[in-house]
Every structure is written in structure tokens, then in C-alpha cells.
Design a protein around this motif. Structure first.
Motif, PDB file in Angstrom:
ATOM      1  N   LEU A 147       0.844  -1.189   0.000  1.00 47.15           N
ATOM      2  CA  LEU A 147       0.000   0.000   0.000  1.00 47.15           C
ATOM      3  C   LEU A 147       0.881   1.240   0.000  1.00 47.15           C
ATOM      4  N   VAL A 148       0.664   2.120  -0.964  1.00 46.36           N
ATOM      5  CA  VAL A 148       1.460   3.335  -1.074  1.00 46.36           C
ATOM      6  C   VAL A 148       0.570   4.544  -0.815  1.00 46.36           C
ATOM      7  N   VAL A 149       1.047   5.435   0.041  1.00 45.74           N
ATOM      8  CA  VAL A 149       0.330   6.652   0.403  1.00 45.74           C
ATOM      9  C   VAL A 149       1.055   7.836  -0.219  1.00 45.74           C
ATOM     10  N   VAL A 150       0.314   8.674  -0.950  1.00 47.56           N
ATOM     11  CA  VAL A 150       0.884   9.895  -1.526  1.00 47.56           C
ATOM     12  C   VAL A 150       0.239  11.080  -0.824  1.00 47.56           C
ATOM     13  N   SER A 151       1.050  11.825  -0.083  1.00 51.02           N
ATOM     14  CA  SER A 151       0.562  12.964   0.686  1.00 51.02           C
ATOM     15  C   SER A 151       1.134  14.259   0.131  1.00 51.02           C
ATOM     16  N   ALA A 152       0.241  15.200  -0.157  1.00 50.00           N
ATOM     17  CA  ALA A 152       0.677  16.487  -0.714  1.00 50.00           C
ATOM     18  C   ALA A 152       0.643  17.605   0.318  1.00 50.00           C
TER      19      ALA A 152
ATOM     20  N   GLY B 265      -6.983   5.938 -15.568  1.00 52.54           N
ATOM     21  CA  GLY B 265      -7.272   4.513 -15.653  1.00 52.54           C
ATOM     22  C   GLY B 265      -7.354   3.788 -14.331  1.00 52.54           C
ATOM     23  N   ALA B 266      -7.291   4.511 -13.218  1.00 48.29           N
ATOM     24  CA  ALA B 266      -7.356   3.882 -11.902  1.00 48.29           C
ATOM     25  C   ALA B 266      -8.785   3.451 -11.577  1.00 48.29           C
ATOM     26  N   VAL B 267      -8.896   2.545 -10.623  1.00 46.99           N
ATOM     27  CA  VAL B 267     -10.199   2.135 -10.097  1.00 46.99           C
ATOM     28  C   VAL B 267     -10.390   2.877  -8.780  1.00 46.99           C
ATOM     29  N   VAL B 268     -11.214   3.907  -8.789  1.00 46.99           N
ATOM     30  CA  VAL B 268     -11.390   4.762  -7.613  1.00 46.99           C
ATOM     31  C   VAL B 268     -12.462   4.162  -6.704  1.00 46.99           C
ATOM     32  N   VAL B 269     -12.134   4.002  -5.428  1.00 47.02           N
ATOM     33  CA  VAL B 269     -13.104   3.415  -4.506  1.00 47.02           C
ATOM     34  C   VAL B 269     -14.310   4.336  -4.373  1.00 47.02           C
ATOM     35  N   PRO B 270     -15.503   3.780  -4.129  1.00 45.74           N
ATOM     36  CA  PRO B 270     -16.721   4.600  -4.088  1.00 45.74           C
ATOM     37  C   PRO B 270     -16.698   5.714  -3.045  1.00 45.74           C
ATOM     38  N   THR B 271     -16.123   5.439  -1.894  1.00 47.51           N
ATOM     39  CA  THR B 271     -16.144   6.418  -0.810  1.00 47.51           C
ATOM     40  C   THR B 271     -14.853   7.229  -0.787  1.00 47.51           C
ATOM     41  N   GLY B 272     -14.978   8.538  -1.023  1.00 46.25           N
ATOM     42  CA  GLY B 272     -13.856   9.440  -0.827  1.00 46.25           C
ATOM     43  C   GLY B 272     -13.964  10.051   0.562  1.00 46.25           C
ATOM     44  N   VAL B 273     -12.857  10.526   1.094  1.00 48.21           N
ATOM     45  CA  VAL B 273     -12.858  11.078   2.457  1.00 48.21           C
ATOM     46  C   VAL B 273     -12.370  12.517   2.425  1.00 48.21           C
TER      47      VAL B 273
ATOM     48  N   GLY C 112       4.456   0.047  -8.592  1.00 47.98           N
ATOM     49  CA  GLY C 112       4.478  -1.294  -8.036  1.00 47.98           C
ATOM     50  C   GLY C 112       3.489  -1.540  -6.918  1.00 47.98           C
ATOM     51  N   ALA C 113       2.689  -0.547  -6.587  1.00 46.31           N
ATOM     52  CA  ALA C 113       1.749  -0.683  -5.472  1.00 46.31           C
ATOM     53  C   ALA C 113       0.551  -1.542  -5.846  1.00 46.31           C
ATOM     54  N   ASP C 114       0.018  -2.244  -4.860  1.00 48.50           N
ATOM     55  CA  ASP C 114      -1.246  -2.961  -5.039  1.00 48.50           C
ATOM     56  C   ASP C 114      -2.426  -2.010  -4.886  1.00 48.50           C
ATOM     57  N   GLY C 115      -2.241  -0.964  -4.107  1.00 47.61           N
ATOM     58  CA  GLY C 115      -3.287   0.032  -3.900  1.00 47.61           C
ATOM     59  C   GLY C 115      -2.673   1.350  -3.476  1.00 47.61           C
ATOM     60  N   LEU C 116      -3.386   2.436  -3.753  1.00 45.45           N
ATOM     61  CA  LEU C 116      -2.906   3.771  -3.421  1.00 45.45           C
ATOM     62  C   LEU C 116      -3.909   4.508  -2.537  1.00 45.45           C
ATOM     63  N   ILE C 117      -3.364   5.317  -1.639  1.00 45.62           N
ATOM     64  CA  ILE C 117      -4.146   6.311  -0.912  1.00 45.62           C
ATOM     65  C   ILE C 117      -3.537   7.655  -1.267  1.00 45.62           C
ATOM     66  N   VAL C 118      -4.328   8.546  -1.843  1.00 43.90           N
ATOM     67  CA  VAL C 118      -3.817   9.848  -2.271  1.00 43.90           C
ATOM     68  C   VAL C 118      -4.578  10.944  -1.530  1.00 43.90           C
TER      69      VAL C 118
ATOM     70  N   LYS D  31      -5.415   0.180 -11.160  1.00 40.09           N
ATOM     71  CA  LYS D  31      -4.946   0.200  -9.773  1.00 40.09           C
ATOM     72  C   LYS D  31      -5.995   0.810  -8.848  1.00 40.09           C
ATOM     73  N   PRO D  32      -6.338   0.136  -7.741  1.00 38.51           N
ATOM     74  CA  PRO D  32      -7.290   0.701  -6.777  1.00 38.51           C
ATOM     75  C   PRO D  32      -6.717   1.942  -6.101  1.00 38.51           C
ATOM     76  N   VAL D  33      -7.522   3.005  -6.049  1.00 38.17           N
ATOM     77  CA  VAL D  33      -7.080   4.268  -5.463  1.00 38.17           C
ATOM     78  C   VAL D  33      -8.169   4.807  -4.543  1.00 38.17           C
ATOM     79  N   LEU D  34      -7.760   5.162  -3.333  1.00 35.14           N
ATOM     80  CA  LEU D  34      -8.640   5.829  -2.376  1.00 35.14           C
ATOM     81  C   LEU D  34      -8.289   7.310  -2.411  1.00 35.14           C
ATOM     82  N   ILE D  35      -9.271   8.160  -2.714  1.00 33.93           N
ATOM     83  CA  ILE D  35      -9.018   9.596  -2.808  1.00 33.93           C
ATOM     84  C   ILE D  35      -9.463  10.289  -1.523  1.00 33.93           C
ATOM     85  N   ALA D  36      -8.694  11.298  -1.117  1.00 34.58           N
ATOM     86  CA  ALA D  36      -9.015  12.037   0.102  1.00 34.58           C
ATOM     87  C   ALA D  36      -8.464  13.453   0.006  1.00 34.58           C
ATOM     88  N   ALA D  37      -9.048  14.349   0.793  1.00 37.88           N
ATOM     89  CA  ALA D  37      -8.606  15.743   0.769  1.00 37.88           C
ATOM     90  C   ALA D  37      -8.894  16.388   2.111  1.00 37.88           C
TER      91      ALA D  37
END
Length: 202
Positions: free
Chosen positions: A3-8, A135-143, A69-75, A106-112
């Protein structure tokens, strides 16, 4: 699961990083994961140089490889002018050029994070379209976490729900598919041809 987390987030400490850490912890609690965090503020200079030289620096290249190379992302991004930050967008712009197709499937969880709940629509008006385009697969629930959400009821529930959705997607068969290469993408059928095929012939 990797799991890879990208924090801005830009400040230290950062509410953006805090939300990222809580999301990662919730996801790892539901599905064991090796969590890696990428802080974009540490890569800001290399991101800028990529647009002027056409080549990412060593640290940025490593970050791109980690994301690919991540299985999933949290951005997670702070909100600026009712949208994602320029640093956040620049990172993914550079990634899409350097590592084409890196987010495909790639599964991606979006948050802000933001100062007011009025900017919560950034999830669906800016972040979701961006990652769908990549082309990512964005999870239904954003935070989205506004200043008043910290310590209030509701945020924990959204974090748990989104983390559960990400964990379910990373555990599915989609993550086992190889990342598509540019020369192996399916040919796109022109809209006119698809429309003609639907018209009655008799």
C-alpha cells in the motif's frame, strides 16, 4: 499487500498527512499491508525539474517506481482554490508521462483536507475525474476532512468505510492483472461505428 500513500501536505505537522496516516492504518487493519509513504513536498524541486528537463531525478524516479508497483494507493491533497494542489497534480502529470499506464487498473482511495466543508465536492469534481482519466479504479467512498471534522462524529466512519472498500479491491483479482503496456492497449472503436452497430438494419 503493498500500500502506497501519496501525501501532498506542505506544513509540518500536516492535517493532510494526518488523514493519510489514519486511512493507511485503517486499511492495514482490514488487510495486512506493507505501507510506504511518499511526501510530495520533499520532491517538489525534482517535480519542477522534470517538466523542464523531461527526466525525473533519482528520488522522483524511485517514487514513480513505488507507485507503479503498489497494489493500492491512498492519495491525499490539501484543497487550494476549490481543487487539488498544484504540487499534487504536477506529480501525477509527471508520473503519467514517465510511467505511462502506471495507474491502469490500480485501486485508489481519494481524500482531501480543507478549512471548510464547502470544499468537500473537490472529491467528485476534481480528484475522481483525474484518477478515472488515468485509468485507476477509484473506490466509491472518498474522504474529506474539514477543520471541524477532526474529533467530530462521522470522520471515523468514513475512514473505515473507504479503507474497507480499498482493502476489498486490492484483495480482488484485478490486482493480479499485469499493468498494460502502451502497445498492448485495446484498439478504441470510434463512437460513430458503435452507434451504427446499434441501428436496426431491416
Amino acid at each position: 499487500m503493498k500500500l502506497v500513500v501519496v501525501s501532498a501536505g506542505l506544513s509540518v505537522p500536516s492535517s493532510t498527512r494526518l488523514l493519510a496516516d489514519r486511512l493507511a492504518a485503517a486499511a492495514a487493519a482490514q488487510s495486512p499491508a506493507d505501507v510506504q509513504v511518499i511526501e510530495l513536498r520533499d520532491l517538489a524541486v525534482e517535480i519542477a525539474h522534470t517538466f523542464t528537463t523531461g527526466f525525473p531525478g533519482r528520488s522522483l524516479s524511485a517514487a514513480f517506481e513505488t507507485v507503479a508497483g503498489a497494489d493500492g494507493l491512498i492519495v491525499v491533497t490539501p484543497v487550494f482554490s476549490a481543487s487539488y494542489s498544484g504540487l499534487f497534480k504536477s506529480f501525477f502529470d509527471a508520473l503519467s508521462v514517465t510511467e505511462e499506464g502506471a495507474l491502469a487498473g490500480k485501486p485508489v482511495l481519494i481524500a482531501a483536507t480543507g478549512g471548510t466543508a464547502r470544499h468537500s465536492l473537490v472529491l467528485d469534481h476534481a480528484l475522481r475525474p483525474l484518477f478515472s482519466h488515468l485509468g485507476a479504479v477509484v473506490v466509491p467512498t472518498g474522504v474529506y476532512a474539514a477543520s471541524e471534522d477532526w474529533g467530530a462524529e462521522g470522520l471515523d466512519g468514513r475512514i473505515e468505510r473507504a479503507a474497507g472498500e480499498l482493502a476489498a479491491l486490492t484483495a480482488g483479482p484485478a490486482t493480479a492483472r499485469p499493468r498494460p503496456r502502451r502497445d498492448s492497449l485495446e484498439e478504441v472503436t470510434p463512437f460513430e461505428e458503435r452507434l451504427a452497430a446499434l441501428r436496426p438494419t431491416g
